[in-house]
Scaffold this active site. Structure first.
Site, PDB file in Angstrom:
ATOM      1  N   GLU A 137      45.449  42.238  34.138  1.00  0.00           N
ATOM      2  CA  GLU A 137      46.750  41.682  34.485  1.00  0.00           C
ATOM      3  C   GLU A 137      47.827  42.446  33.718  1.00  0.00           C
ATOM      4  OE1 GLU A 137      49.216  37.449  34.665  1.00  0.00           O
ATOM      5  OE2 GLU A 137      47.192  37.480  33.869  1.00  0.00           O
TER       6      GLU A 137
ATOM      7  N   GLY B 206      47.872  37.537  24.206  1.00  0.00           N
ATOM      8  CA  GLY B 206      47.141  36.538  23.448  1.00  0.00           C
ATOM      9  C   GLY B 206      45.750  36.319  24.001  1.00  0.00           C
TER      10      GLY B 206
ATOM     11  N   GLU C 276      42.809  34.870  31.368  1.00  0.00           N
ATOM     12  CA  GLU C 276      42.050  33.802  32.004  1.00  0.00           C
ATOM     13  C   GLU C 276      41.051  34.269  33.040  1.00  0.00           C
ATOM     14  OE1 GLU C 276      45.905  34.107  34.571  1.00  0.00           O
ATOM     15  OE2 GLU C 276      45.338  34.345  32.466  1.00  0.00           O
TER      16      GLU C 276
ATOM     17  N   HIS D  33      45.103  26.621  27.321  1.00  0.00           N
ATOM     18  CA  HIS D  33      45.930  27.302  28.313  1.00  0.00           C
ATOM     19  C   HIS D  33      45.063  28.150  29.246  1.00  0.00           C
ATOM     20  CE1 HIS D  33      49.650  29.330  29.741  1.00  0.00           C
ATOM     21  NE2 HIS D  33      48.828  30.363  29.890  1.00  0.00           N
ATOM     22  N   GLU D  34      44.203  28.969  28.668  1.00  0.00           N
ATOM     23  CA  GLU D  34      43.410  29.873  29.512  1.00  0.00           C
ATOM     24  C   GLU D  34      42.404  29.087  30.344  1.00  0.00           C
ATOM     25  OE1 GLU D  34      44.658  32.695  29.740  1.00  0.00           O
ATOM     26  OE2 GLU D  34      45.879  32.570  27.931  1.00  0.00           O
TER      27      GLU D  34
ATOM     28  N   HIS E 159      44.048  27.558  33.377  1.00  0.00           N
ATOM     29  CA  HIS E 159      44.312  28.539  34.435  1.00  0.00           C
ATOM     30  C   HIS E 159      43.215  28.538  35.502  1.00  0.00           C
ATOM     31  CE1 HIS E 159      47.954  30.730  33.853  1.00  0.00           C
ATOM     32  NE2 HIS E 159      47.657  31.189  32.664  1.00  0.00           N
TER      33      HIS E 159
END
Length: 881
Positions: free
Chosen positions: A138, A277, A280, A313-314, A317
């Site tokens: 990404e 950081g 995902e 967070h990941e 996703h």
């Protein structure tokens, strides 16, 4: 080095990519099969891709255009027929198969490329990290692996076969492991299948000598999922918290959003070389090691919370980003803003909701407000970009999350959940737009959200102005609200937004006067008037409770009202906010020559002593505004900021608070000392935060006893949550023990890269007179590996972003130092260089002399031969602004 096989000629793609120019891909992908033969300098990639014509694209014959960068051509074929290289059009940005060579409406494309992971210092595509093969695709890294339509609206299931020497013990990719085994010549293989269609930016591969920690998770429906966390040998003992956070995230997503994991395996890999950081990738998340590894000895409480947040967070996703992805990169906030909001909710539920809300607001103001008010301002959904990697910004992430939070506040929690359920059901397996997301909310709630949608398309931070009036005879209280959004690049004219204003009214005893406690008013026009009748006495208004909208609040009020709110407001955020606003006014008066505000100092003491308050909240409430935040406010009031005067005022107020309440801080520091085994739980972390705040004020007082207390904490600490803050306090107040403490810390932790990053950052952010010279010297230290993104950010990035009085030194030495390093790094890692360059965006806040010095350095960077598109884009926008 660019292989000879791919010409370094001009890029085919447009200089500026525009949302308005979006067109569906001419060709879609049915399946992808990849085989990797791993070699550090000559990895072979064989791709078998089944294409079919897109019925929604423009009719007629279409060339097959595939993106690709730095790929060595080995072979290509269509439906088994080899295509000679000269029949293909290959340039620096990709490959074109002429329409005449593309048979019918469906065909099989086969290609073999050769790449050099060892030379990939940009850390995009397939690269080496200390001998481990790793990917980051990404946003546009997959094109550095093989030729492919590298865009998020092309989705397909993947099968990946990895062949490697036995020394690369672990071979991982997306999905579930289908087969593995030995091969002749001391080699082995692994075959992975991911049945869920995904865009190529979610592709992942890792191969290396890694050690796993496994755990089994049983989903709500009873399926068993094997969780694996893979790290380098020696780091196995630092993985348990991350695994625990993953389990809690999975359970939370099932309970709160009804989302269950959909594969048999979920793997996380930690790597030391990573631009971001974490990532995902479906079933194989790749993390910067700083967001995975945690132990009491090496990680602070803030590190533990970041590990928890980033893990969540990941994982989140998996549904908001993977199962439903973005149609194009302009929709980036659709996955990032939504997922940030989800991880904020998770942390608020796991820890303290008020403390989390305050922390989120602090981050937004420190990063996103600054972005919104400068030359890098852009909407949450940009309308155009030159380099997509430069739009992974606080606006997309943090402001994008605020937009989701406002939407939830407006429609209510139940309707929000119903709309998200509809979104998941309607668009599972699709690449979507903000309009499709919004439509789900309109269909689920019956609301017209067309005006609200301006939050995604209109840049800038709105200013909410509040004026009040009290009619004692009529016992009528009137609030006049008005909104205004200043011009931003390419958007000079602004329309009124939908702003949810949560407010309360407090009586003389601190009681909420409104029956509902907090009322949410929607400001939809440029101005509105609110009238409250038959009140018993003049109220104190509490405006924008819970930070209900990402706006700048202008509400002129006496210090006495702020002190009252600090003591009585039932809304924790506004209780903290009142102290923040009071301290801001007091500090700016001190910049103008005033003495420290005695009443403010007393209010801080009252907060410190109030045992009814959560220790974590007290620690936050005792903090002072950041120097960048003060600079922005000073510039807004008087035209430009004086960074050295601001720093002097902050240091003076800190000293005054420390001296005034030395006895109280000594008692707090003693009372909050840990008595048992270290625990990273929220309550324990809150107690340590308050203890560290007390220690910081003791050191800032400058007394021998205060400095001795900080030095004693450093010497006796048995955990990094107390050791690192104590070292920072000693170093930043230039205590006599500084050098000895820094040397001791280095000797103890020189073999731990993440802890050593703290050693560099503490020194880089020390606001000492010779800071620039110290940073220059540290850059010569044998441990300063400037090619590692974490290490570069810990020194050069920390100095630029975290030491404003020295970065903005009047002689321009700070600007020159950072510019020198950006030019050097850009040739090797443009992404990291471009992100650190954002520190120059505050030029507008300062006097003409400093602005001229900044401009000179930006022009020097812009004139550098071979400047990357990444850094050139940022510098160009800064100069244009």
């Amino acid at each position: 080095m660019l292989p000879d096989d791919q010409a370094p000629g001009p890029a085919r793609g447009p200089e500026i990519v525009r949302l308005a120019d979006y067109a569906p891909p001419a060709w879609l992908v049915e399946t992808v099969a990849l085989e990797f033969d791993l070699d550090p300098e000559a990895t072979r990639v064989r791709a078998r891709i089944a294409f079919r014509r897109n019925p929604d694209s423009a009719p007629g014959a279409a060339d097959l255009r595939l993106d690709g960068r730095k790929l060595a051509f080995v072979s290509a074929a269509v439906n088994g027929t080899a295509l000679p290289r000269e029949a293909l059009l290959i340039d620096a940005e990709g490959l074109t198969v002429p329409a005449a060579l593309v048979p019918g409406d469906a065909f099989l494309w086969e290609a073999e490329t050769r790449i050099d992971p060892s030379a990939n210092t940009e850390l995009e595509g397939l690269y080496l990290s200390n001998g481990m093969f790793c990917t980051q695709c990404e946003a546009e890294g997959f094109r550095k692996i093989t030729w492919f339509p590298d865009r998020p609206d092309v989705m397909a299931p993947y099968e990946v076969r990895i062949v490697a020497p036995l020394s690369l013990k672990v071979l991982l990719s997306n999905g579930d492991l289908a087969e593995s085994g030995p091969l002749p010549g001391e080699r082995h293989f692994a075959l992975w299948r991911d049945p869920h269609p995904k865009p190529c930016y979610l592709f992942a591969l890792v191969a290396g000598d890694l050690r796993p920690t496994f755990r089994d998770f049983v989903t709500a429906s009873g399926r068993k999922v094997r969780l694996g966390l893979w790290v380098r040998p020696g780091d196995e003992g630092k993985t348990l918290y991350a695994l625990d956070a993953l389990e809690r995230s999975m359970r939370w997503d099932e309970r709160v959003y009804g989302r269950e994991y959909d594969l048999d395996l979920f793997n996380i890999v930690a790597t030391d070389d990573f631009n971001m950081g974490a990532m995902e990738n479906k079933g194989l998340n790749i993390f910067n090691s700083k967001y995975v590894l945690a132990s009491p000895d090496t990680a602070t409480d803030a590190d533990y919370e970041r590990v928890e947040s980033v893990i969540a967070h990941e994982y989140f996703h998996n549904w908001t980003g993977n199962r439903i992805t973005c149609r194009d990169w302009f929709q980036l906030c659709l996955k990032e803003g939504l997922t940030v909001f989800r991880d904020q909710q998770f942390t608020a539920d796991e820890r303290s909701a008020p403390v989390k809300r305050i922390a989120d607001a602090q981050l937004l103001r420190a990063r996103q407000f600054r972005e919104d008010q400068g030359p890098l301002a852009h909407p949450v959904r940009p309308e155009q970009y030159k380099e997509i990697n430069n739009f992974y910004t606080a606006t997309v992430y943090e402001k994008g999350a605020e937009v989701i939070g406002m939407l939830r506040r407006i429609v209510g929690p139940e309707a929000y959940r119903a709309a998200l359920d509809l979104y998941f059901d309607r668009h599972d397996g699709q690449a979507c737009t903000i309009e499709q997301f919004r439509q789900c909310f309109e269909d689920a709630t019956g609301r017209d959200l067309s005006q609200f949608a301006l939050w995604w398309s209109q840049a800038g931070t709105p200013v909410l102005t509040v004026e009040e009036d009290w009619d004692a005879d009529a016992r009528r209280f009137t609030l006049r609200l008005s909104q205004n959004t200043p011009p931003t690049p390419s958007q000079p004219d602004k329309r009124p937004l939908v702003i949810p204003v949560a407010l309360g009214l407090l009586g003389p005893n601190g009681d909420d006067l409104l029956p509902e406690g907090t009322r949410v008013e929607l400001l939809t026009e440029s101005s509105a008037t609110l009238v409250f009748d038959r009140l018993p006495a003049r109220p104190v208004a509490s405006i924008l409770r819970d930070f209900s909208a990402p706006v700048v609040l202008r509400h002129a009020r006496p210090d006495a009202d702020r002190a009252f709110l600090m003591a009585h407001d039932s809304d924790p955020f506004n209780r903290w906010e009142a102290g923040r606003a009071y301290a801001t006014d007091a500090l700016l008066r001190m910049v103008g020559g005033a003495e420290p505000d005695v009443a403010l100092i007393a209010a801080f003491g009252a907060t410190a002593a109030d045992e009814a308050l959560d220790p974590a909240f007290r620690a936050l409430a005792l903090g002072l505004p950041g120097e960048d935040e003060l600079a922005a406010e000073m510039a807004a009031r008087s035209g430009h900021a004086d960074p050295e005067a601001i720093h002097a005022a902050v240091a003076s107020l800190r000293r005054a608070i420390g001296l005034a309440h030395q006895g109280l801080f000594l008692r707090l520091h003693e009372a909050l000392a840990a008595t048992g085994q270290f625990s990273p739980d929220a309550a324990s972390a809150g107690r340590r935060a308050l203890r560290n705040r007390a220690m910081g004020y003791l050191a800032a007082s400058g007394t021998d006893e205060g400095i001795a207390r900080a030095a004693g904490q450093f010497a006796r600490s048995d955990n990094m949550s107390e050791e690192a803050p104590a070292l920072a306090a000693i170093v930043h107040c230039e205590a006599p023990q500084s050098r000895r403490a820094l040397d001791a810390f280095y000797e103890r932790w020189k073999l731990d890269p993440l802890v050593l990053d703290k050693w560099f950052a503490i020194q880089a952010t020390a606001p000492v007179a010779d800071a620039t010279a110290r940073v220059t010297e540290l850059a010569r230290h044998p441990a300063f590996d400037w090619m590692n993104p974490n290490r570069f950010r810990s020194l050069i990035g920390a100095f630029a972003a975290g030491n404003p009085s020295r970065f903005h030194a009047a002689d321009g030495s700070g600007y020159a130092l950072v510019a020198d390093w950006l030019i050097r790094l850009d040739a090797r890692n443009p992404q990291t260089a471009a992100r650190v360059a954002g520190a120059f965006e505050t030029a507008r806040l300062y006097d003409p002399a400093r602005r001229a010095l900044i401009r000179a350095q930006l022009e020097r960077i812009a004139a550098t031969a071979g400047l990357s598109r990444n850094l050139g884009d940022i510098v160009g926008r800064l100069l244009a602004g």
